[in-house]
Design an enzyme around this catalytic site. Sequence first.
Site, PDB file in Angstrom:
ATOM      1  N   GLU A   4      32.659  34.268  51.923  1.00 31.85           N
ATOM      2  CA  GLU A   4      33.542  33.448  51.830  1.00 31.85           C
ATOM      3  C   GLU A   4      34.873  33.128  52.554  1.00 31.85           C
ATOM      4  OE1 GLU A   4      32.359  35.148  49.506  1.00 31.85           O
ATOM      5  OE2 GLU A   4      31.485  33.746  47.969  1.00 31.85           O
TER       6      GLU A   4
ATOM      7  N   PHE B 160      32.089  36.312  32.925  1.00 31.23           N
ATOM      8  CA  PHE B 160      31.637  36.651  33.963  1.00 31.23           C
ATOM      9  C   PHE B 160      31.936  36.017  35.043  1.00 31.23           C
ATOM     10  CE2 PHE B 160      27.971  36.375  37.073  1.00 31.23           C
ATOM     11  CZ  PHE B 160      27.778  37.615  37.480  1.00 31.23           C
ATOM     12  N   GLN B 161      32.105  36.692  36.122  1.00 25.39           N
ATOM     13  CA  GLN B 161      32.886  36.151  37.348  1.00 25.39           C
ATOM     14  C   GLN B 161      34.130  35.187  37.158  1.00 25.39           C
ATOM     15  OE1 GLN B 161      29.562  34.320  39.833  1.00 25.39           O
ATOM     16  NE2 GLN B 161      29.325  36.307  40.799  1.00 25.39           N
TER      17      GLN B 161
ATOM     18  N   LYS C 158      33.259  25.045  35.381  1.00 26.29           N
ATOM     19  CA  LYS C 158      32.093  24.415  35.443  1.00 26.29           C
ATOM     20  C   LYS C 158      31.585  23.225  34.460  1.00 26.29           C
ATOM     21  CE  LYS C 158      27.062  25.994  35.869  1.00 26.29           C
ATOM     22  NZ  LYS C 158      26.190  27.038  35.760  1.00 26.29           N
TER      23      LYS C 158
ATOM     24  N   MET D 243      45.744  47.685  69.481  1.00 26.72           N
ATOM     25  CA  MET D 243      47.365  47.699  69.335  1.00 26.72           C
ATOM     26  C   MET D 243      47.795  48.809  68.103  1.00 26.72           C
ATOM     27  SD  MET D 243      49.931  45.773  70.011  1.00 26.72           S
ATOM     28  CE  MET D 243      49.575  44.172  70.576  1.00 26.72           C
TER      29      MET D 243
END
Lengths: 564, 163
Positions: free
Chosen positions: A50, A112-113, A162, A477
């Site tokens: 993602e 969940f999630q 959802k 760096m």
Amino acid sequence: MELTGAEIVIRCLKDEGVEFLFGYPGGAVLHIYDAIYQQDDVKHILVRHEQGATHAADGYARSTGNPGVVLVTSGPGATNAVTGIATAYLDSIPMVVLTGQVPTSLIGNDAFQEVDSVGITRPCVKHNFLVKDVKDLALTIKKAFYVATTGRPGPVVVDIPKDVTAHKTEYEYPDKIEMRSYDPTVKSHTGEIKRAVEMILSAQKPMIYTGGGVVLGNGSEILTELTRYLGYPITNTLMGLGAYPASDKQFLGMLGMHGTYEANMGMHHCDVLIAIGARFDDRVTGNIDKFCPDAKIIHIDIDPSSISKNVKVDVPIVGEVDPVLRDILGLLKEGKSKPDKTAIEQWWKQIEEWRSTNCLKFETNDEIIKPQQVLTELYKITNGEAYVTSDVGQHQMWSAQYYGFEKPRQWVNSGGLGTMGFGLPAAMGVQLAHPDKTVCCVTGEASIQMCIQELATCKQYNLPLKIILLNNRYMGMVRQWQEFFYERRYSQSYMETLPDFARLAESYGHVGMNIEKPADVEGALKEAMGMKDQLVFMNFLTDQKENVYPMIPAGAGLNEMILI
Amino acid sequence: MRHIISILMENESGALSRVAGLFSARGYNIESLAVAPTEDPTISRMTLVTNGSEEVVEQITKQLNKLIDVIKLSDLTEGEHIEREMMLIKVKAVGEMREEIKRLADIFHGRIIDVTETTYTIEWTGSGNKSDALIEALGGTTILETVRTGVSGISRGEKCLRM
């Protein structure tokens, strides 16, 4: 006709003119993915992580000016997107991120999630929404695009449970929208513009200092016209490169921590500073107490909170860059007064003296490739016309210093947040937006590994990127700072094991190249640029101990640079 | 300096956390914060008391204005204004102290609104700094609970903060 929430999401994107939707499926967004399956209007780009989706959408947005659009699932989908959202936020990039959420009945249940996506993203978005009723969905998405793209742009998150995507309602997408709590239109104060013009004309040692706001506000053309009319020197910030053609003699290069000697000395000694779409970031000002000690400052910015945030200014102008600069140029041309020619000539003499130190010089040899050499060659071979994305670190600074950007939106990098892993996915977004253009990703062996999985996405969509890996086997760096400020204690900045990058690229179905000798740099770049339809991953083994110069150490003023 | 900032904002879930989040993220102080819907239930009014230099307070108002849910705001301390805070304070009241506390409450124009054999609960309304004076005056007794609403404020005269 009634549509489901999922269908509404896709219809909104279509009606908003969205070309690409960068995303990754998951449980909470399955209804939306089903709606995607049943249409061809919005093209979905399946990334491999993602974070890649957000950076790709970001690259698309930076190179086009249109908002980037992202779809991710709830929980880890949303948290993985946060780095990309924050990256866009710090650089004011218009982006709309749709996150799936657990059904409304489960919100707050540690389902969940489930994460509180609105809560997690709140400090790094321009605004965010949680849609609780399908009837609000279309209007909310409209608001999201409106907020993301107007005023000072930024990312907006729309969190969609959802069940909302399953429920049905009549679809209606408003053409226009007004929000009583948000009015991005600003009319600049004519009095302030007049004062600015007087101050500009009074200057003996002027400097024009411009930032990403000029690029975002499409103000490059008028900026160029104004700067040439005045004959004043100009410098760009890291984010502002390309807003003024780098090849022009009035351009002094980038300023700030790794800016040129002439730009930083010009800033330090100027008597009138004209700051446009720039925000006096700490990497630009150095020690704020020593910043531009003799200058009167004019600051033009669309965001009132940017003005006098770090540096007190004398003439504040809140407004869009383009109309404000047009007003200024108009007044200059109308008026009788002209810039003080003698003083400006004297000033240029001084600047040319600084410029003659040639602070970006470097020496090549037959044995080991210098990173600056690769970028100089890259510039020549691409005629300075390529889109260049970068990751974060030394290679980013060298790209900014040695690839002269002629046009705005040509240079795509994470300036504010400094996100390693940005370069490759951002380049995907740029290439999708500009399929016929050369898109180069300049990167380091540490940064590239943070989002290297996107090589698979590049294969899936035939994105012929040219990846220029400046491989010095160090987090360059970090190593440079450790050399300067930690007595060469190279703590954790060396990578013991690196993959064989060329073969890794090949395993994804791309072309891989290893380049080890300075004499081979030009040929390799030419060969790679010739492969129009293929992604070429060029692994340049470069000098391990090369440092980025000039450099202003933290806490020092702009006149206290370390030259080579 | 102490500033009282009045804010009109969309009465939406999360609006309050945007303000609180802004203050914590940017390191600004919140001394008190009071919020409730207005005569228009879609709009909330918040009164926020903060401390800071002029530069900091200027940034605070600019940053608050930038929040999308914020409709309008004004710094009440820039003009003539009235501020009020309500406090409920429960004290131990036994023996001779019962009379003493009653007298103190009267002096401060407070009202005793709940009485038991051993306690008084005083309701008091006034401007912010007076509440501290009352708490101090009650120092001789045992304070069991102090509940303050935080300051609410309004401009004097015809000046209004409205849509």
